[in-house]
Design a protein around this motif. Sequence first.
Motif, PDB file in Angstrom:
ATOM      1  N   ASN A   1     -33.437  11.082  -8.024  1.00  0.00           N
ATOM      2  CA  ASN A   1     -32.317  11.367  -6.981  1.00  0.00           C
ATOM      3  C   ASN A   1     -31.367  10.154  -6.557  1.00  0.00           C
ATOM      4  OD1 ASN A   1     -31.473  11.945  -3.961  1.00  0.00           O
ATOM      5  ND2 ASN A   1     -31.250  13.615  -5.114  1.00  0.00           N
ATOM      6  N   GLU A   2     -32.154   9.055  -6.229  1.00  0.00           N
ATOM      7  CA  GLU A   2     -31.402   7.739  -5.854  1.00  0.00           C
ATOM      8  C   GLU A   2     -30.548   7.388  -6.981  1.00  0.00           C
ATOM      9  OE1 GLU A   2     -29.669   4.598  -3.799  1.00  0.00           O
ATOM     10  OE2 GLU A   2     -30.571   6.462  -3.245  1.00  0.00           O
ATOM     11  N   TRP A   3     -31.273   7.512  -8.148  1.00  0.00           N
ATOM     12  CA  TRP A   3     -30.531   6.818  -9.447  1.00  0.00           C
ATOM     13  C   TRP A   3     -29.347   7.653  -9.773  1.00  0.00           C
ATOM     14  CZ3 TRP A   3     -29.403   9.205 -14.059  1.00  0.00           C
ATOM     15  CH2 TRP A   3     -29.065   8.318 -15.190  1.00  0.00           C
ATOM     16  N   ASN A   4     -29.298   8.846  -9.508  1.00  0.00           N
ATOM     17  CA  ASN A   4     -28.189   9.626  -9.631  1.00  0.00           C
ATOM     18  C   ASN A   4     -26.857   9.339  -8.939  1.00  0.00           C
ATOM     19  OD1 ASN A   4     -28.728  11.799 -11.469  1.00  0.00           O
ATOM     20  ND2 ASN A   4     -29.791  12.957 -10.229  1.00  0.00           N
ATOM     21  N   ARG A   5     -27.104   8.919  -7.634  1.00  0.00           N
ATOM     22  CA  ARG A   5     -25.987   8.498  -6.686  1.00  0.00           C
ATOM     23  C   ARG A   5     -25.636   7.176  -7.457  1.00  0.00           C
ATOM     24  NH1 ARG A   5     -25.478   4.850  -2.807  1.00  0.00           N
ATOM     25  NH2 ARG A   5     -27.726   4.186  -2.968  1.00  0.00           N
ATOM     26  N   VAL A   6     -26.328   6.439  -7.638  1.00  0.00           N
ATOM     27  CA  VAL A   6     -25.985   4.913  -8.085  1.00  0.00           C
ATOM     28  C   VAL A   6     -25.005   4.957  -9.508  1.00  0.00           C
ATOM     29  CG1 VAL A   6     -26.638   2.539  -8.547  1.00  0.00           C
ATOM     30  CG2 VAL A   6     -27.591   3.842  -6.876  1.00  0.00           C
ATOM     31  N   PHE A   7     -25.655   5.792 -10.279  1.00  0.00           N
ATOM     32  CA  PHE A   7     -25.173   5.762 -11.775  1.00  0.00           C
ATOM     33  C   PHE A   7     -23.837   6.651 -11.649  1.00  0.00           C
ATOM     34  CE2 PHE A   7     -24.843   8.216 -15.875  1.00  0.00           C
ATOM     35  CZ  PHE A   7     -24.991   7.415 -16.664  1.00  0.00           C
ATOM     36  N   TYR A   8     -23.796   7.751 -10.923  1.00  0.00           N
ATOM     37  CA  TYR A   8     -22.273   8.434 -10.895  1.00  0.00           C
ATOM     38  C   TYR A   8     -21.311   7.493 -10.288  1.00  0.00           C
ATOM     39  CZ  TYR A   8     -24.178  12.569 -13.243  1.00  0.00           C
ATOM     40  OH  TYR A   8     -24.773  13.382 -14.185  1.00  0.00           O
ATOM     41  N   ASN A   9     -21.895   6.988  -9.325  1.00  0.00           N
ATOM     42  CA  ASN A   9     -20.818   5.884  -8.518  1.00  0.00           C
ATOM     43  C   ASN A   9     -20.384   4.778  -9.623  1.00  0.00           C
ATOM     44  OD1 ASN A   9     -20.390   7.150  -6.103  1.00  0.00           O
ATOM     45  ND2 ASN A   9     -22.238   5.840  -5.288  1.00  0.00           N
ATOM     46  N   ALA A  10     -21.318   4.393 -10.443  1.00  0.00           N
ATOM     47  CA  ALA A  10     -20.811   3.354 -11.365  1.00  0.00           C
ATOM     48  C   ALA A  10     -19.983   3.832 -12.344  1.00  0.00           C
ATOM     49  CB  ALA A  10     -22.214   2.957 -12.291  1.00  0.00           C
ATOM     50  N   LEU A  11     -20.198   5.310 -12.833  1.00  0.00           N
ATOM     51  CA  LEU A  11     -19.049   5.787 -13.747  1.00  0.00           C
ATOM     52  C   LEU A  11     -17.726   5.960 -12.942  1.00  0.00           C
ATOM     53  CD1 LEU A  11     -21.254   8.577 -15.353  1.00  0.00           C
ATOM     54  CD2 LEU A  11     -20.563   6.682 -16.399  1.00  0.00           C
TER      55      LEU A  11
ATOM     56  N   GLN B   1     -16.371   4.096 -10.875  1.00  0.00           N
ATOM     57  CA  GLN B   1     -16.103   2.998 -10.684  1.00  0.00           C
ATOM     58  C   GLN B   1     -15.726   2.204 -11.977  1.00  0.00           C
ATOM     59  OE1 GLN B   1     -18.428   0.944  -7.825  1.00  0.00           O
ATOM     60  NE2 GLN B   1     -18.322   2.688  -6.379  1.00  0.00           N
ATOM     61  N   HIS B   2     -16.095   2.715 -13.050  1.00  0.00           N
ATOM     62  CA  HIS B   2     -16.026   2.123 -14.431  1.00  0.00           C
ATOM     63  C   HIS B   2     -16.812   0.615 -14.469  1.00  0.00           C
ATOM     64  CE1 HIS B   2     -12.760   5.069 -15.325  1.00  0.00           C
ATOM     65  NE2 HIS B   2     -12.384   4.824 -14.474  1.00  0.00           N
ATOM     66  N   ASP B   3     -17.886   0.824 -13.863  1.00  0.00           N
ATOM     67  CA  ASP B   3     -18.664  -0.439 -13.826  1.00  0.00           C
ATOM     68  C   ASP B   3     -19.631  -0.408 -14.983  1.00  0.00           C
ATOM     69  OD1 ASP B   3     -20.377  -2.700 -13.200  1.00  0.00           O
ATOM     70  OD2 ASP B   3     -20.875  -2.108 -11.237  1.00  0.00           O
ATOM     71  N   TYR B   4     -19.265  -0.800 -16.196  1.00  0.00           N
ATOM     72  CA  TYR B   4     -20.302  -1.180 -17.517  1.00  0.00           C
ATOM     73  C   TYR B   4     -21.561  -1.740 -17.260  1.00  0.00           C
ATOM     74  CZ  TYR B   4     -21.442  -1.414 -22.310  1.00  0.00           C
ATOM     75  OH  TYR B   4     -21.976  -1.284 -23.390  1.00  0.00           O
ATOM     76  N   THR B   5     -21.510  -2.930 -16.676  1.00  0.00           N
ATOM     77  CA  THR B   5     -22.797  -3.737 -16.359  1.00  0.00           C
ATOM     78  C   THR B   5     -23.634  -2.973 -15.420  1.00  0.00           C
ATOM     79  OG1 THR B   5     -21.426  -5.791 -16.383  1.00  0.00           O
ATOM     80  CG2 THR B   5     -23.648  -5.948 -15.529  1.00  0.00           C
ATOM     81  N   SER B   6     -23.266  -2.203 -14.320  1.00  0.00           N
ATOM     82  CA  SER B   6     -24.343  -1.415 -13.852  1.00  0.00           C
ATOM     83  C   SER B   6     -24.641  -0.129 -14.690  1.00  0.00           C
ATOM     84  CB  SER B   6     -23.636  -1.098 -12.578  1.00  0.00           C
ATOM     85  OG  SER B   6     -23.298  -2.113 -11.739  1.00  0.00           O
ATOM     86  N   PHE B   7     -23.854   0.346 -15.579  1.00  0.00           N
ATOM     87  CA  PHE B   7     -23.939   1.487 -16.447  1.00  0.00           C
ATOM     88  C   PHE B   7     -25.145   1.002 -17.200  1.00  0.00           C
ATOM     89  CE2 PHE B   7     -23.430   3.391 -20.458  1.00  0.00           C
ATOM     90  CZ  PHE B   7     -23.481   4.764 -20.077  1.00  0.00           C
ATOM     91  N   LYS B   8     -25.019  -0.009 -17.931  1.00  0.00           N
ATOM     92  CA  LYS B   8     -26.117  -0.485 -19.089  1.00  0.00           C
ATOM     93  C   LYS B   8     -27.455  -0.705 -18.087  1.00  0.00           C
ATOM     94  CE  LYS B   8     -24.088  -3.891 -20.506  1.00  0.00           C
ATOM     95  NZ  LYS B   8     -23.758  -5.312 -21.374  1.00  0.00           N
ATOM     96  N   ALA B   9     -27.600  -1.598 -16.773  1.00  0.00           N
ATOM     97  CA  ALA B   9     -28.778  -1.595 -16.322  1.00  0.00           C
ATOM     98  C   ALA B   9     -29.465  -0.547 -15.710  1.00  0.00           C
ATOM     99  CB  ALA B   9     -28.490  -2.572 -14.852  1.00  0.00           C
ATOM    100  N   LEU B  10     -28.480   0.775 -15.229  1.00  0.00           N
ATOM    101  CA  LEU B  10     -29.210   1.895 -14.786  1.00  0.00           C
ATOM    102  C   LEU B  10     -29.669   2.595 -16.129  1.00  0.00           C
ATOM    103  CD1 LEU B  10     -26.345   2.780 -12.346  1.00  0.00           C
ATOM    104  CD2 LEU B  10     -28.619   2.242 -11.821  1.00  0.00           C
ATOM    105  N   LEU B  11     -29.110   2.448 -17.387  1.00  0.00           N
ATOM    106  CA  LEU B  11     -29.766   3.289 -18.326  1.00  0.00           C
ATOM    107  C   LEU B  11     -31.242   2.631 -18.632  1.00  0.00           C
ATOM    108  CD1 LEU B  11     -26.853   3.713 -20.969  1.00  0.00           C
ATOM    109  CD2 LEU B  11     -28.042   5.372 -19.383  1.00  0.00           C
ATOM    110  N   ILE B  12     -31.335   1.324 -18.606  1.00  0.00           N
ATOM    111  CA  ILE B  12     -32.807   0.885 -18.703  1.00  0.00           C
ATOM    112  C   ILE B  12     -33.446   1.467 -17.589  1.00  0.00           C
ATOM    113  CG2 ILE B  12     -33.929  -1.526 -18.718  1.00  0.00           C
ATOM    114  CD1 ILE B  12     -31.386  -2.702 -19.902  1.00  0.00           C
ATOM    115  N   ARG B  13     -33.191   1.436 -16.338  1.00  0.00           N
ATOM    116  CA  ARG B  13     -33.876   1.859 -15.377  1.00  0.00           C
ATOM    117  C   ARG B  13     -34.324   3.289 -15.462  1.00  0.00           C
ATOM    118  NH1 ARG B  13     -32.291   2.606  -8.983  1.00  0.00           N
ATOM    119  NH2 ARG B  13     -34.534   2.778  -8.092  1.00  0.00           N
ATOM    120  N   PHE B  14     -33.430   4.098 -15.871  1.00  0.00           N
ATOM    121  CA  PHE B  14     -33.951   5.278 -16.171  1.00  0.00           C
ATOM    122  C   PHE B  14     -34.949   5.530 -17.216  1.00  0.00           C
ATOM    123  CE2 PHE B  14     -33.493   9.288 -18.730  1.00  0.00           C
ATOM    124  CZ  PHE B  14     -33.367  10.197 -17.793  1.00  0.00           C
ATOM    125  N   SER B  15     -34.895   4.631 -18.233  1.00  0.00           N
ATOM    126  CA  SER B  15     -35.747   4.559 -19.195  1.00  0.00           C
ATOM    127  C   SER B  15     -37.369   4.313 -18.711  1.00  0.00           C
ATOM    128  CB  SER B  15     -35.625   3.657 -20.480  1.00  0.00           C
ATOM    129  OG  SER B  15     -34.169   3.744 -20.882  1.00  0.00           O
TER     130      SER B  15
END
Length: 479
Positions: A68-78, A80-94
């Motif tokens: 649930n917390e990951w959802n908030r951070v991930f969609y905020n990164a989308l 804000q077009h934050d590609y670095t956070s996007f990649k890190a969040l994908l690894i965290r989701f894994s």
Amino acid sequence: MSTPTSVTVPGPAVPARALKIQSRLRVAETWALIKPYWKSEDRKAGLGLLAFVVALNLGIVYINVLLNEWNRVFYNALEQHDYTSFKALLIRFSWIAGFFIVAAISRQYYTMMLQMRWRTWMTGQFMDHWLSHQAYYRIEQTHATDNPDQRLADDLRSFTDGALSLSLGLLNSVVTLLSFVGILWAVSGPISFALGGTTLTIPGYMVWFAVGYAVIGSLIAHMVGRPLIGLNFQQEQYEADFRFTLVRLRENSEPVALYRGEPTEQAGLRSRFDRIRANWNQLMRYTRRLTFVNSGYSQFAIIFPLIVAAPRYFAGKMTLGGLMQMSSAFGQVQGALSWFVDSYATLVGWKAAANRLIDFGDAIRVAERQDREHTGVRDIEVDQADGAAIRIDTLALALPVRTGNRGEIRQRPLVAPFSLQIAPGERWLVSGPSGCGKSVLFRALAGIWPYGSGTVSMPRAARMLFLPQRSYLPIGSLA
């Protein structure tokens, strides 16, 4: 060689009993059925497995909080077009998803292990009581319950599987509710509106929407689906009757073939299957209504939080990540509150199995009370005495008659008291019209018929052999 002596015994036949469909909840009796295993000799292993499964459930709830917390951070990164956070969040989701998969597989595996341990113990208990004190025989004589084989094989499995899945689902819902209600309260924030010139503010308004949504859905589901308890109970009985008739035909295949009894057997099978079909049609109608309620409830729940939260989002008071987090939290809270709605179909099937086991247990206890070894009291006393003769003193035979909802037994007189003595070498012939009590007399002499009064004395040194009307060989090798 002595001349055969005859005894004529008049009397009525045994009446049949109609089954009463049990559809009430019977909460106290159901709890009495659940509780013994958790106090048994196997309780340590059972409680250990239960604690481990509960821990896995709690772990899965915690993983859902992380998601649930990951959802908030991930969609905020989308947003804000934050590609670095996007990649890190994908690894965290894994790795979050990896832990979830391992926990879910382990929970399923050890839940099934606990189900089998519980079922094994309950099956042993029911079989011990059913076979001891000849309760199985007395139940058949009094028609106290139907198809004990189906209750031992199917109802016990449904009961243990359903009890664990429903209780663990309820626990999971409670923990999920406690974990997400605070998140939903904080994320949704207050909502204000004017009513009659007064501004009203509701804090954590999405929580109240979730509660109201779940309460209304639960009430509707209960009103629509309650008849399914009785219908499931009846369906199990009809299925078991049909299966029993098929097995009986298989076991008597040669007599049926010799007598050309196929049309009669086919008519009987069709009649029993017609009852299955008629009851199934009713199940279909009520299940369709319940499915309509459940499907509409769950589908509308997907867009309901978005509709309610849309004004705040479009007013710029909420980010996209906050909207998705609130939608996810609403889904978790609403899903936890909707345990009753989502589990209703499973619940009514489980309750039907529980009611059948309760009735079976009641029938066994009533049968045990009729046995001398169980109660210490028996109306017909069969004992051993010195001498070579069989002595019968003031023997009166009776038939069992079921009374009341609890299946209590009263006795209806069948044969007036009589006395006789059978000396060694004598041959006796018992004659009389069908249903007068000839077979009952031999059952009383064998010590398996408790209904009546009087005393039967058998020679202490004699070896008695009673031949049943139907031959019997246990399943297994000749050895």
